[in-house]
Design an enzyme around this catalytic site. Sequence first.
Site, PDB file in Angstrom:
ATOM      1  CE  LYS A 193      -2.432   3.092   2.751  1.00  0.00           C
ATOM      2  NZ  LYS A 193      -2.348   4.096   2.143  1.00  0.00           N
ATOM      3  CD  GLU A 268      13.536  -0.487   9.911  1.00  0.00           C
ATOM      4  OE1 GLU A 268      13.652   0.436  10.348  1.00  0.00           O
ATOM      5  OE2 GLU A 268      13.409  -1.447   9.598  1.00  0.00           O
ATOM      6  CB  CYS A 302      12.675   8.620   9.415  1.00  0.00           C
ATOM      7  SG  CYS A 302      13.766   7.427   8.755  1.00  0.00           S
ATOM      8  CD  GLU A 399       9.062  11.833  13.126  1.00  0.00           C
ATOM      9  OE1 GLU A 399       8.231  11.509  13.299  1.00  0.00           O
ATOM     10  OE2 GLU A 399      10.324  11.067  12.489  1.00  0.00           O
TER      11      GLU A 399
HETATM   12  P1  NAP Z   1       1.704   7.388   8.891  1.00  0.00           P
HETATM   13  O1  NAP Z   1       0.995   8.823   9.236  1.00  0.00           O
HETATM   14  O2  NAP Z   1       2.418   5.791  10.215  1.00  0.00           O
HETATM   15  O3  NAP Z   1       1.834   6.969   7.343  1.00  0.00           O
HETATM   16  C1  NAP Z   1       2.699   5.979   6.695  1.00  0.00           C
HETATM   17  C2  NAP Z   1       1.863   4.340   5.795  1.00  0.00           C
HETATM   18  O4  NAP Z   1       1.259   4.010   7.217  1.00  0.00           O
HETATM   19  C3  NAP Z   1       0.995   5.287   4.988  1.00  0.00           C
HETATM   20  O5  NAP Z   1       0.897   4.254   3.486  1.00  0.00           O
HETATM   21  C4  NAP Z   1      -0.677   5.183   5.725  1.00  0.00           C
HETATM   22  O6  NAP Z   1      -1.664   5.762   5.090  1.00  0.00           O
HETATM   23  C5  NAP Z   1      -0.091   3.913   6.265  1.00  0.00           C
HETATM   24  N1  NAP Z   1      -1.158   4.254   7.306  1.00  0.00           N
HETATM   25  C6  NAP Z   1      -1.825   5.529   8.645  1.00  0.00           C
HETATM   26  N2  NAP Z   1      -2.197   4.693   9.605  1.00  0.00           N
HETATM   27  C7  NAP Z   1      -2.983   3.662   8.849  1.00  0.00           C
HETATM   28  C8  NAP Z   1      -3.699   2.327   9.819  1.00  0.00           C
HETATM   29  N3  NAP Z   1      -4.517   2.445  11.122  1.00  0.00           N
HETATM   30  N4  NAP Z   1      -3.051   1.129   9.785  1.00  0.00           N
HETATM   31  C9  NAP Z   1      -3.041   1.001   8.564  1.00  0.00           C
HETATM   32  N5  NAP Z   1      -2.150   1.859   7.387  1.00  0.00           N
HETATM   33  C10 NAP Z   1      -1.844   3.023   7.863  1.00  0.00           C
HETATM   34  O7  NAP Z   1       3.191   8.120   8.738  1.00  0.00           O
HETATM   35  P2  NAP Z   1       3.576   9.254   7.650  1.00  0.00           P
HETATM   36  O8  NAP Z   1       2.720  10.255   8.326  1.00  0.00           O
HETATM   37  O9  NAP Z   1       3.230   8.813   6.256  1.00  0.00           O
HETATM   38  O10 NAP Z   1       5.161   9.153   7.463  1.00  0.00           O
HETATM   39  C11 NAP Z   1       6.220  10.035   8.617  1.00  0.00           C
HETATM   40  C12 NAP Z   1       6.289   8.590   9.456  1.00  0.00           C
HETATM   41  O11 NAP Z   1       7.398   7.679   9.321  1.00  0.00           O
HETATM   42  C13 NAP Z   1       7.510   9.732  10.375  1.00  0.00           C
HETATM   43  O12 NAP Z   1       6.945   9.625  11.785  1.00  0.00           O
HETATM   44  C14 NAP Z   1       8.334   9.001   9.924  1.00  0.00           C
HETATM   45  O13 NAP Z   1      10.422   9.508  10.842  1.00  0.00           O
HETATM   46  C15 NAP Z   1       8.171   6.951   9.743  1.00  0.00           C
HETATM   47  N6  NAP Z   1       9.394   7.084   8.751  1.00  0.00           N
HETATM   48  C16 NAP Z   1      10.564   6.026   9.487  1.00  0.00           C
HETATM   49  C17 NAP Z   1      11.359   5.350   8.866  1.00  0.00           C
HETATM   50  C18 NAP Z   1      12.345   4.026   9.202  1.00  0.00           C
HETATM   51  O14 NAP Z   1      12.421   3.827   8.610  1.00  0.00           O
HETATM   52  N7  NAP Z   1      11.846   4.471  10.839  1.00  0.00           N
HETATM   53  C19 NAP Z   1      11.278   5.938   7.297  1.00  0.00           C
HETATM   54  C20 NAP Z   1      10.776   7.087   6.727  1.00  0.00           C
HETATM   55  C21 NAP Z   1       9.886   7.426   7.629  1.00  0.00           C
HETATM   56  P3  NAP Z   1      -2.559   6.972   3.913  1.00  0.00           P
HETATM   57  O15 NAP Z   1      -0.831   7.446   3.040  1.00  0.00           O
HETATM   58  O16 NAP Z   1      -3.387   6.436   3.544  1.00  0.00           O
HETATM   59  O17 NAP Z   1      -2.246   7.775   5.288  1.00  0.00           O
END
Ligand code: NAP
Length: 842
Positions: A193, A268, A302, A399
């Site tokens: 997804k 992650e 991240c 963050e």
């Molecule tokens: P997010 O809101 O957690 O969303 C990430 C993904 O999960 C998106 O595809 C989102 O879909 C989906 N999602 C959200 N809620 C969900 C649920 N309840 N069940 C299943 N899937 C769900 O994060 P983001 O705002 O896209 O990304 C930023 C975050 O990612 C930051 O906290 C960053 O630090 C972290 N990150 C971590 C790493 C690592 O390697 N540790 C790397 C990159 C980013 P939608 O897009 O449709 O909302």
Amino acid sequence: MLMSVMDIFETMEYGPAPEAAAPALAWLKERQPFGLFINNQWLRPEGDRYQTSVNPATGKVLAQVTAASSADVDAAVAAAREAFQSWGKTPGHVRARHLYAIARHLQKHARLLSVLESLDNGKPIRETRDLDIPLVARHFYYHAGWAQLMTSELPGYAPVGVVGQIIPWNFHLLMLAWKIAPALAMGNTVVLKPASYTPLTALKFAEIVEEIGLPPGVVNIITGSAATVGEALVRHPDVNKIAFTGSTEVGRTIRRATAGSGKKLSLELGGKSPFIVFDDADLDSVVEGVVDAIWFNQGEVCCAGSRLLVQENVAERLTAKLRARMERMRVGDPLDKAIDMGAIVSSAQLETIQQLVAQGVAEGAQLWQPSWRCPTDGWFYPPTLLTDVSPATTVAQVEIFGPVLVSMTFRTPAEAVALANNTPYGLAASVWSENINLALDIAPKLKVGTVWINSTNVFDASSGFGGYRESGYGREGGKEGLYEYVHPVWEQRASISKVSTDEIPIAKSAEVTDQVANGQSEQAGLVVSSDMLSFDLNVVANGGAQNEKYGTSDGDTAALPAIDRTPKLFIKGKQVRPDSGYSRNVYAPDGRTIGQVGEGNRKDIRNAVEAAHAASGWANTSAHNRAQILYYIAENLAVRADEFVRRLVQQTGCLHADALKEVQTALSRLFSYAAWTDKYEGSVHRPPMRGVVLALPEPIGVMGIACPDEHPLLGFISLVAPALAMGNTVIAIPSSQAPLSATDLYQVLETSDVPAGVVNIVTGDREALSQVLAEHDDVDAMWYFGNTDGARRVELASAGNMKRTWVSYGHRRDWLDNVQGEGQDFLRAATQVKNIWIPYGE
Ligand code: NAP
């Protein structure tokens, strides 16, 4: 007017150097609205179920993509399941050829992918072109290699099956590569997804999948919302693993949603990474480092070095240099090759950044931003510095995920480490010093998955990436990343014969007596004579003491009762009474009471956790010393082997030969982990830079271990020994049914130089005590080998502080078997890999 070259350099303004958007826009126009990519076909939904993808630099719609339904998720999972039947058995060389072809085609379409990613996300083309896309291709090349080598390098492992993968928007295609490449290399099939803000490069990737002729159903890509597609994927009963990258908050929700399902899970998550500058650092390099740490990708990274920790005596100088550099940065059109920062991904994200900065100022921080203005067409935010930030304020803890640097000072290296570790996260850290001794001394003290010395935000497929603590678990990249996508072959058998751990094999008492009467028994080196084994079950009931005859004054003899031996709890190296003041009976298989143990409670667990933390120096004792102590435990256990054999027979009713085998295997197992202590040491990577990366397995910290009921001695040793070998401290809950084998170990531990607090043993109700341990925020990992319901409860409770869990879901493991009962699976679960990047050269 005649100008000198110097004048020209000083006065010259950059002209715009735009990359052409036309080919990407034409590609979008031709294909949109995009369907779902299932079974190598583009499926269009009935009705108007579309969502839009917007260019954040202009606010204009780029394309429409399908908003999938949960029925579409079912179809994608079914396609992946069907494809797994053959892909899971496809030879490694064939998989390698497919991955190689993907890498080649990614390179063929590199510019289109770079432009698409910049358009969709707002990040500078310089970064997508020079970093994201080359790293994406590198991941597929690297994992083509692992597909080729899987049979020889991961013998005994099989793919997990259908993997649900969910990625964020900040490095969209790169996150896709980090997930799809290892999954396919190990023989899994995938339903991915994309993030709703940035789905376009994933759709171009789907086209590449088609182009190279990957078998249908191996990769399925379904766009749609978190609430529908994300949740349906997470909860789908036919998905064997979820690999998620995103925020800690959503990671926690996913941990809870998958609890007890048996799905493998890697997370992650977010970070608040420290960027530590010592006073001997080269400050000009530091300034460029900060630019790469927090203004790379608009700070939507991240592992962004978002907390600048500077040694006090150079703080002012560094701040001045930073402000001068910020003043010259350029924010603008992401497709302009001459800009430093592009657009923020969405208006919502921009608002979050603005709100958090305002809150920081309200909480006392000093705000500094350059004098120039950002473009106003799209969603832009300038590089921002907050000084005078105190460590407990919101902006120092949360963050921000934007181009905002918060700065704090420290005086001593110890203070730097304390500040650096002062968040719940643990993703990465950067250490700047010209003194390599100092930098390498600090690196192991930082509770993070990656440390960059005099560098920042560098990545390579050979070096695993992932978090400590609330930054999640599992690794992407490196050999360690492969284990996220495999499971031991024997586990398949276990999942078919799912049993409740309540069923311990029990031999009939008559059999026991017969066996004992049969005299001497010899088993591979451990000889136990019939004398040693002839005992009266009633006598053993009092802790193994033999009744004596006591001479009375009139020359008569009277039976002398055995001295009572009631085990207490073992906390901080001492035997202590349970807080509850209650004891629980221990029964023989025929129902007779054979002893009592303390009824541990919440307070005992709290004391044990405290003791385990106080003993954290165990992690720093040399591997040689830890090995010596494990050998010493074996030595002292061997001396009392007969007593432990009797105890096993008494508690479980097993045949004495089986008890003997259990004790003997426990001794061998202690030797195995003593041996591993100085041999499970990690590796050195040579990524494409002048330098090395040290991949070091580090202990997780304080571990709770709930032991199985079966094999009460061997189960205990098999779990506690690897945890100790790797430097963890432990709170163990012995088998509830047969705890006396563990309580008999107190004296063995006391006489084996085990430092106080390294092993703590709390007897009582395993289920209730596991729950307390799993909920405890100062416990870093929880292993649970009990029933299915207990496994679910442990996984659910672990989401509080995102502790690592390893649970058995009620599956029986053959503890006597060296493949199932010991080895690197245990060591991997007892460690987390830290990658330390050490560039060198003048
Ligand atoms: P997010 O809101 O957690 O969303 C990430 C993904 O999960 C998106 O595809 C989102 O879909 C989906 N999602 C959200 N809620 C969900 C649920 N309840 N069940 C299943 N899937 C769900 O994060 P983001 O705002 O896209 O990304 C930023 C975050 O990612 C930051 O906290 C960053 O630090 C972290 N990150 C971590 C790493 C690592 O390697 N540790 C790397 C990159 C980013 P939608 O897009 O449709 O909302």
